[in-house]
Design a protein around this motif. Sequence first.
Motif, PDB file in Angstrom:
ATOM      1  N   HIS A  99       0.674  -1.248   0.072  1.00  0.00           N
ATOM      2  CA  HIS A  99       0.036   0.141  -0.053  1.00  0.00           C
ATOM      3  C   HIS A  99       0.885   1.301   0.001  1.00  0.00           C
ATOM      4  O   HIS A  99       0.383   2.487   0.368  1.00  0.00           O
ATOM      5  N   THR A 100       2.252   1.141  -0.195  1.00  0.00           N
ATOM      6  CA  THR A 100       3.104   2.301  -0.100  1.00  0.00           C
ATOM      7  C   THR A 100       3.170   3.041  -1.705  1.00  0.00           C
ATOM      8  O   THR A 100       3.504   4.401  -1.476  1.00  0.00           O
ATOM      9  N   GLY A 101       2.505   2.647  -2.562  1.00  0.00           N
ATOM     10  CA  GLY A 101       2.515   3.364  -3.555  1.00  0.00           C
ATOM     11  C   GLY A 101       3.590   2.815  -4.654  1.00  0.00           C
ATOM     12  O   GLY A 101       3.972   3.779  -5.744  1.00  0.00           O
ATOM     13  N   LYS A 102       4.089   1.675  -4.516  1.00  0.00           N
ATOM     14  CA  LYS A 102       4.908   1.354  -5.409  1.00  0.00           C
ATOM     15  C   LYS A 102       4.407   1.201  -6.825  1.00  0.00           C
ATOM     16  O   LYS A 102       5.288   1.537  -7.817  1.00  0.00           O
ATOM     17  N   THR A 103       3.284   0.642  -7.271  1.00  0.00           N
ATOM     18  CA  THR A 103       2.990   0.472  -8.391  1.00  0.00           C
ATOM     19  C   THR A 103       2.571   1.850  -9.101  1.00  0.00           C
ATOM     20  O   THR A 103       2.671   2.221 -10.161  1.00  0.00           O
ATOM     21  N   VAL A 104       1.979   2.733  -8.216  1.00  0.00           N
ATOM     22  CA  VAL A 104       1.873   3.889  -8.573  1.00  0.00           C
ATOM     23  C   VAL A 104       3.068   4.908  -9.228  1.00  0.00           C
ATOM     24  O   VAL A 104       3.148   5.634 -10.195  1.00  0.00           O
ATOM     25  N   LEU A 105       4.074   4.750  -8.434  1.00  0.00           N
ATOM     26  CA  LEU A 105       5.363   5.333  -8.860  1.00  0.00           C
ATOM     27  C   LEU A 105       6.011   4.575 -10.097  1.00  0.00           C
ATOM     28  O   LEU A 105       6.456   5.303 -11.031  1.00  0.00           O
ATOM     29  N   ALA A 106       5.925   3.307 -10.325  1.00  0.00           N
ATOM     30  CA  ALA A 106       6.459   2.440 -11.519  1.00  0.00           C
ATOM     31  C   ALA A 106       5.597   2.984 -12.631  1.00  0.00           C
ATOM     32  O   ALA A 106       6.035   3.144 -13.727  1.00  0.00           O
ATOM     33  N   GLN A 107       4.197   3.278 -12.286  1.00  0.00           N
ATOM     34  CA  GLN A 107       3.419   3.811 -13.607  1.00  0.00           C
ATOM     35  C   GLN A 107       3.780   5.451 -14.025  1.00  0.00           C
ATOM     36  O   GLN A 107       3.870   5.731 -15.106  1.00  0.00           O
TER      37      GLN A 107
END
Length: 172
Positions: free
Chosen positions: A10-18
Amino acid sequence: MIFLISGSSHTGKTVLAQKLLEKYKYPYLSIDHLKMGLIRSGQTTLTPEDDDKLTEYLWPIVREMIKTAIENNQNLIVEGCYIPYDFKNDFSEEYLESIEHVCLVFSENYIKNNYKEIIKHRNTIEKRMDYDYSKELMIRDNNKTFKECKKHGCEYILINKIYDIKWRLSSY
């Protein structure tokens, strides 16, 4: 260049990757997708709850994918919670020159003040299975992540007051 993005759930890894994908047009690998492909195809008897065992199982595969990308002068973004904190031990200096890593960590204060907002955004990029990820468990996981980052000298972003991730978005 290889971007590695790790951190607790839930820390935003996928958002940052995107965001990195959109800026640089580099492909990215979600280790969660690899995990679920191997689990659903019956290639492993592990389950999504077997975090430590999944790291042991998945990391050798991901590590060799990273080496192959570097050897072929290819760019890649890899994100997931299955990147071991001591990952640098698996690469020679020559490989490490092509790897940028960051670990996303929520402070206990941030979780206490923003838990509902964190949960609200858990499906920003991917739809998550509905499971109970309590505030207490989130605090425990992030405290462990922060401790391990410091122990292994990992670069990290400590999210303490506001959620504003701009890591490397203007560096390259």
